[in-house]
Structures are given as structure tokens and as C-alpha cells.
Design an enzyme around this catalytic site. Sequence first.
Site, PDB file in Angstrom:
ATOM      1  N   ASP A   1      -2.351   2.248  -4.518  1.00 40.34           N
ATOM      2  CA  ASP A   1      -3.576   2.652  -3.842  1.00 40.34           C
ATOM      3  C   ASP A   1      -4.636   1.569  -3.973  1.00 40.34           C
ATOM      4  O   ASP A   1      -4.589   0.730  -4.885  1.00 40.34           O
ATOM      5  CB  ASP A   1      -4.112   3.960  -4.427  1.00 40.34           C
ATOM      6  CG  ASP A   1      -3.189   5.138  -4.153  1.00 40.34           C
ATOM      7  OD1 ASP A   1      -2.502   5.113  -3.116  1.00 40.34           O
ATOM      8  OD2 ASP A   1      -3.164   6.062  -4.979  1.00 40.34           O
TER       9      ASP A   1
ATOM     10  N   HIS B   1       0.821  -1.216   0.000  1.00 44.95           N
ATOM     11  CA  HIS B   1       0.000   0.000   0.000  1.00 44.95           C
ATOM     12  C   HIS B   1       0.854   1.266   0.000  1.00 44.95           C
ATOM     13  O   HIS B   1       0.338   2.371  -0.216  1.00 44.95           O
ATOM     14  CB  HIS B   1      -0.922  -0.004   1.228  1.00 44.95           C
ATOM     15  CG  HIS B   1      -2.164   0.812   1.060  1.00 44.95           C
ATOM     16  ND1 HIS B   1      -2.471   1.493  -0.099  1.00 44.95           N
ATOM     17  CD2 HIS B   1      -3.188   1.062   1.910  1.00 44.95           C
ATOM     18  CE1 HIS B   1      -3.616   2.119   0.040  1.00 44.95           C
ATOM     19  NE2 HIS B   1      -4.074   1.877   1.256  1.00 44.95           N
TER      20      HIS B   1
END
Length: 404
Positions: free
Chosen positions: A379, A375
Site C-alpha cells: 500500500d 501496488h
Amino acid sequence: MATELKAPTFPESVADGTVVTWHKQPGESFQREEVIVEIETDKVVFEVNAPADGVLKKITKDEGDTVLSGGTIGEYEAGAVSSEPTESASSDESEESGHSDSNDSAVSPAIRKLLNEYEIDAALIKGSGKNGRIVKEDVMAYIENRSAPKPAPAQPTTSQSPATQSPATLGERFERREPMSRLRAKIASRLVEAQHNMAMLTTFNEINMKPIMDLRKKYKDDFEKRHNVRLGFMSFFVRASVEALKRFPAVNASIDGTDIIYHSYQDVGVAVSSPRGLVVPVLRNVDNMSLAEIESGIREYGEKAGSGKLAMDDMLGGTFTVSNGGVFGSLMSTPIVNPPQTAILGMHKIQERPMAVNGQVVILPMMYLALSYDHRLIDGKEAVGFLVTIKELLEEPERLLLGL
């Protein structure tokens, strides 16, 4: 004149290795290119071949010892002839002396250490190696047999309580300890490293496998005749992953410190199981490969992994990984990203489930897909979009052919 026998030169990413098995002992002769010793590293097992015909004179690195790249592991004399007695003479001498070849002097230091650890007399084990030499498999087989429950004796006329029965009638409790292989230790280290250094998340989706299964059923025989390789499901998933990687470059990228490295190529790692653990050989430039070439590459890597013949170059690099836990029956899992990659696709078991289609309940072969991703770089929107793209491409295989 003795010549040094050296370990191979390891790649820069490999610091050292461990001597696993000596196939020759001092005094034994060998032929050119014959395997003398195996050395295990973090990634692969190297076979050290004889540089010339000769006789092994000395072992300087025993089984279990650590050896550096290009380090000396023994000495040999080129062109010499073995001075050890013939097998018949050796057996005659053994009979005269009343001892077998499997005595304490006929075992390597690593085997002797194993025997001492389990308090086993070497004379109790019949060796299956050359000239009756005891090998690790002989010791482990003896231990397993020793731990097996023994047949219960005939019951006496008077009953015995469990407390008065001998331990032999109740069976033995047994524990076996053996060192973790370098490959397994490296896998463990990298998995922990990935968990500690990544902001790892997993997103899931499911795919209707019926279109792919129908396509495969229709053309698998013609495909195999034309390309001499079976048409499986992995090639479709690898091909769909490549198309999705081109649309979502961040999933194909990697992080180097504070920099992001975007790759213009798609090198896809395919996780396969080997006797020494999970390995991830890499298919290079998959964008230029046909389904047949992908299937051939996967089959070749599977055969190499099964026989322990994967080379270091086979596993270097890779920008994305596809792992198929479904072959082992996994219904759903959260795969761990293989650094420095930033994502991995997990395939799972195909299972028939009731699905709502146009207001009707239909039984369809469904598969859960999992995308684990870093992450820090990817995204949630990109990750979900990537997985949905794979779902659309596989539920409508025509899109793969038309580039849609």
C-alpha cells in the site's frame, strides 16, 4: 580416438545458450583447464575449460549457434599433439603463396557471415588473432575506420558547389547492425514483463547527506586501515534498507500466483554495471553483515562484473534491490522492480541545494530517493513509511547503531 566436448550443465532456469567465442580452432592443441570456448546464457557467460591435454578435432556448434545444456559442441582427442605447422613455417608458406593467413579460409563461420553482411573482402583485414586469424574486433575496427570522414583534398582553383563534390569529400553515412546479446535481450524481456504484470508506482523523498558525509570523512581512513576496504555510501543505504525491511515485511515479500511469500531473511541485490549490461548480484543474509562486510561484498561483485566472472549463483534469489544511478549522474529516476521482488530503492546524485532549516536558508548536500513498488501487495502508506524510515536512519546514523 575423438571424445565429445560438451557444454556445461545449465541451471534449471536457463534453457539454452549461445556460442560466443571459440578460443581454439580444429587442429590446435590445448592444455588441461585452458579455456576453449565461451557460451553466453540469459544471465552469465560460461567458460568451457579443457578436460585434459589434447587437440581440438571438430567444431559442431559455430559461433552464434544455440546449444542446449550438456549438449555436444565439438570433438577433441586427448593426449594428442597439434599437427598444425609452426608459426615460422606457416609464415614462410604464406609468403610463397602470396596470401596472408587472414584469407577467407582462416575465418570462422560467424566472422564470414559478418564480412558478407558488410560486403568486406577478408584480404583487406589484418587479423590480430592467433596465426593472424581474423576476430570480430578486427572487423568492427575496419568498419569504424572505413566510416571515418576522409581528409578533404586540396581545393582546386575553381570553386565547386556541394552538389558537384564527390561523396568522399562529404563523408560517408554509416549504419552498423549487430545481434542483441542474450543478456541484453533477457533484461529487455524482464523489464517489459515487469511493466505488464505489476501495478508499479514510485514514491519519492529526499535525504540530507551531510551527516553520512561527515561521518565518512571522519572515519574513512581508520575504516580502510582496519578493514582493508573503502567506506562508501552504498553500505549505509543497504544497512538502512535491511532495518526498514524488517519493519515493513511486505516490501521484503513476493507474489507467487495468488499467494504472498514473506521472507524471514533479507537478501539484497545490488545493481552493478558490466560490459554486457546491468546485472544484479545478491548479498545474502545482510542482517548479519557489518558495514565492512557489505562494502567488501559490493567491491567483489563489482570486480567480477567488470571481468565477466559473475557466477549464476551470485545472481539467484534476492528479496529487495538497491540501485545507484547517481554514479552515472542521474538526479532523479523511476527504477523498475526486478520480479519476483516487489520493490526497489533508487539512489541518485548528491547535489548541493538551498534548504530551509529552522527558518534559515542553508546549502546542504541533498539526494533524491525513489522507491518503486508493486501496488498489488504494498500500500502507499507502507511504501511512504518505508522510505521515510530510510531517510530518518541515514539523516541520524546513530539510529543504525542503536537500532532505533
